[in-house]
Design a protein around this motif. Structure first.
Motif, short mmCIF file in Angstrom:
data_model
loop_
_atom_site.label_atom_id
_atom_site.label_comp_id
_atom_site.label_asym_id
_atom_site.label_seq_id
_atom_site.Cartn_x
_atom_site.Cartn_y
_atom_site.Cartn_z
N ARG A 28 129.25 36.83 34.24
CA ARG A 28 130.03 36.04 33.30
C ARG A 28 129.35 35.99 31.76
NH1 ARG A 28 133.95 31.74 32.76
NH2 ARG A 28 132.89 29.89 32.05
N LYS A 29 128.91 36.14 31.00
CA LYS A 29 128.42 35.83 30.20
C LYS A 29 127.31 37.72 29.79
CE LYS A 29 129.65 33.34 27.51
NZ LYS A 29 131.05 34.22 27.31
N GLY A 30 127.17 38.30 30.84
CA GLY A 30 126.34 39.08 30.80
C GLY A 30 126.41 40.12 29.47
N GLY A 31 127.57 39.91 28.71
CA GLY A 31 128.07 41.00 27.91
C GLY A 31 128.76 42.06 28.01
N THR A 32 130.14 41.73 29.03
CA THR A 32 130.58 42.00 29.47
C THR A 32 131.62 42.91 28.67
OG1 THR A 32 131.81 40.43 30.00
CG2 THR A 32 130.79 41.44 31.61
N ARG A 112 121.54 39.55 33.02
CA ARG A 112 120.86 38.88 32.22
C ARG A 112 120.33 37.88 32.52
NH1 ARG A 112 124.11 35.77 27.46
NH2 ARG A 112 122.49 35.50 25.91
N SER A 120 124.18 30.17 27.99
CA SER A 120 125.46 30.59 27.76
C SER A 120 126.73 30.36 27.84
CB SER A 120 125.36 32.46 27.39
OG SER A 120 126.29 33.36 27.18
N LEU A 182 121.02 45.76 26.06
CA LEU A 182 122.74 46.54 25.69
C LEU A 182 122.62 45.03 23.82
CD1 LEU A 182 124.94 47.73 26.24
CD2 LEU A 182 125.88 45.52 26.25
N LYS A 214 125.96 39.13 11.45
CA LYS A 214 126.23 38.61 13.12
C LYS A 214 125.03 38.73 13.91
CE LYS A 214 129.14 38.85 16.94
NZ LYS A 214 130.22 38.06 16.90
N PRO A 217 124.15 44.46 17.74
CA PRO A 217 124.83 45.68 17.09
C PRO A 217 126.39 44.97 16.72
CG PRO A 217 123.44 45.40 18.99
CD PRO A 217 123.38 43.84 18.73
N ASP A 238 133.03 34.16 19.34
CA ASP A 238 132.51 33.88 20.30
C ASP A 238 132.26 34.63 21.44
OD1 ASP A 238 135.16 35.17 20.95
OD2 ASP A 238 135.75 34.26 23.11
N LYS A 239 131.46 34.93 20.74
CA LYS A 239 130.17 36.20 20.94
C LYS A 239 129.16 36.02 20.71
CE LYS A 239 133.49 37.89 24.71
NZ LYS A 239 133.17 37.45 25.99
N GLY A 240 128.00 35.51 21.05
CA GLY A 240 126.57 35.49 20.07
C GLY A 240 127.01 34.22 19.47
N ARG A 241 126.92 33.30 20.83
CA ARG A 241 127.46 31.58 20.11
C ARG A 241 125.99 31.35 19.61
NH1 ARG A 241 130.84 31.11 24.04
NH2 ARG A 241 133.43 30.94 23.26
P1 A3P Z 1 125.86 34.60 23.96
O1 A3P Z 1 127.41 34.50 23.67
O2 A3P Z 1 125.16 33.79 24.84
O3 A3P Z 1 125.50 35.13 22.96
P2 A3P Z 1 130.61 38.49 27.72
O4 A3P Z 1 131.16 39.46 27.04
O5 A3P Z 1 130.23 38.95 29.21
O6 A3P Z 1 130.95 36.97 28.12
O7 A3P Z 1 129.46 38.08 27.40
C1 A3P Z 1 128.75 37.02 25.88
C2 A3P Z 1 127.53 37.96 25.30
O8 A3P Z 1 127.64 39.15 24.85
C3 A3P Z 1 126.66 37.08 24.64
O9 A3P Z 1 126.24 35.86 25.01
C4 A3P Z 1 125.81 38.70 23.93
O10 A3P Z 1 125.11 37.44 23.98
C5 A3P Z 1 125.84 39.37 24.35
N1 A3P Z 1 125.98 40.27 23.62
C6 A3P Z 1 125.92 41.69 24.11
N2 A3P Z 1 126.26 42.55 22.95
C7 A3P Z 1 126.74 42.21 21.76
C8 A3P Z 1 127.21 42.71 20.67
N3 A3P Z 1 127.19 43.51 20.10
N4 A3P Z 1 127.76 41.55 19.79
C9 A3P Z 1 127.94 40.20 20.21
N5 A3P Z 1 127.95 39.83 21.63
C10 A3P Z 1 126.41 40.77 22.35
#
Ligand code: A3P
Length: 276
Positions: A28-32, A112, A120, A182, A214, A217, A238-241
């Motif tokens: 969870r929150k690893g970048g899945t 991570r 995160s 990643l 953003k 990548p 909600d990704k990259g908060r």
């Molecule tokens: P943060 O929101 O802490 O930055 P998951 O999808 O497992 O919930 O992981 C979310 C995390 O994916 C984000 O954590 C972010 O750092 C990471 N991530 C990796 N590659 C990304 C991308 N291309 N765009 C956005 N977030 C990415």
């Protein structure tokens, strides 16, 4: 039916729903999401976009494997069908249930720095409850010690969870993806995944661009042939908060707590992730 040009011209290969032969089980929150969406660009990968929570929620598991299979996209026999639910990695019974589905399923875990992961995770919970929660420091520490049994802390003890998986699966069947890489440089990491899954090399630099707004990548949107506007290849907001500021002493406590556990993990998986 899809006609295959190889071999017998009359040979048809059935497109059908199949159980996954690969799973992203965490963390969870690893970048899945980034991992799943990137892999889904490969022509031989069929991804289930929704997190099905099949092996971690009893009510879902009770629906049975046929239900689970029915949620999958259609695929050809030699393709990779993949599902992701990050909760699997920390679920006690998931290794056994997944083994019962298919002992040779390939498992992917994107890891991570557990201290950053915890922050995160907190940022996500903060959003979910619109900020009406205790501060991070109270989630993970009390009177200057780490709350080892809080969920946010425990999720980051990768080694403990791994031992649970190793009761059922050999280490060679699990790939640990570097979550920091990643973000910084996705292609080499994704090439390792391609190799692990036995896929033809496809993923390369042309698939990504760095989106300055953003700060991450993003996938180059697929070329549109119908003249419709192309979808953004960036993940949702909600990704990259942004992460909250956290008391430095609490960060140090967490880092000290995770340090020996991380080292045990590096030794076990034979890869040093060099988390600070
Ligand atoms: P943060 O929101 O802490 O930055 P998951 O999808 O497992 O919930 O992981 C979310 C995390 O994916 C984000 O954590 C972010 O750092 C990471 N991530 C990796 N590659 C990304 C991308 N291309 N765009 C956005 N977030 C990415």
């Amino acid at each position: 039916y899809v006609m295959t040009n190889e071999g017998n011209e009359s040979e048809t290969e059935l497109q059908q729903k199949r159980l996954p032969n690969a799973l992203i089980i965490g963390i969870r929150k690893g970048g899945t999401r980034a991992l799943l969406d990137s892999l889904a660009r490969h022509p031989s990968v069929r991804a289930c976009s929704r997190e099905l929570h099949f092996f971690d929620e009893q009510d879902n598991y009770k629906r049975g494997l046929e239900w689970y299979r029915n949620q999958m996209p259609k695929s050809l026999k030699n393709e990779i069908t993949i599902e992701k639910t990050p909760a699997y990695y920390v679920t006690q019974d998931a290794p056994r249930l997944i083994y019962n589905m298919s002992p040779d399923v390939k498992l992917l875990v994107i890891v991570r720095d557990p201290t950053v992961r915890a922050i995160s995770d907190y940022a996500q919970i903060f959003d979910k409850y619109q900020g009406k929660i205790r501060p991070f420091e109270e989630y993970v520490t009390k009177n200057g010690t780490v709350l080892k049994y809080s969920k946010i802390v425990q999720t980051g003890v990768y080694i403990t969870h791994l031992k649970n998986w190793l009761k059922y699966f050999p280490l060679e069947q699990i790939l640990f993806v570097n979550g920091e890489e990643l973000i910084k440089n996705p292609v080499p990491e994704l090439k390792l995944v391609e190799k692990f899954l036995g896929l033809k090399p496809f993923i390369d630099e042309k698939l990504f661009y760095f989106n300055e707004t953003k700060g991450f990548p993003c996938l180059v949107p697929p070329t549109q042939t119908n003249g419709e506007p192309t979808k953004s290849g960036c993940l949702s907001k909600d990704k990259g908060r942004p992460h909250p500021h956290v008391n430095e002493d609490v960060v140090t406590l967490l880092r000290d707590y995770y340090k020996p556990l991380n080292e045990d993990f590096y030794r076990t998986v034979s890869r040093n992730f060099q988390w600070p």
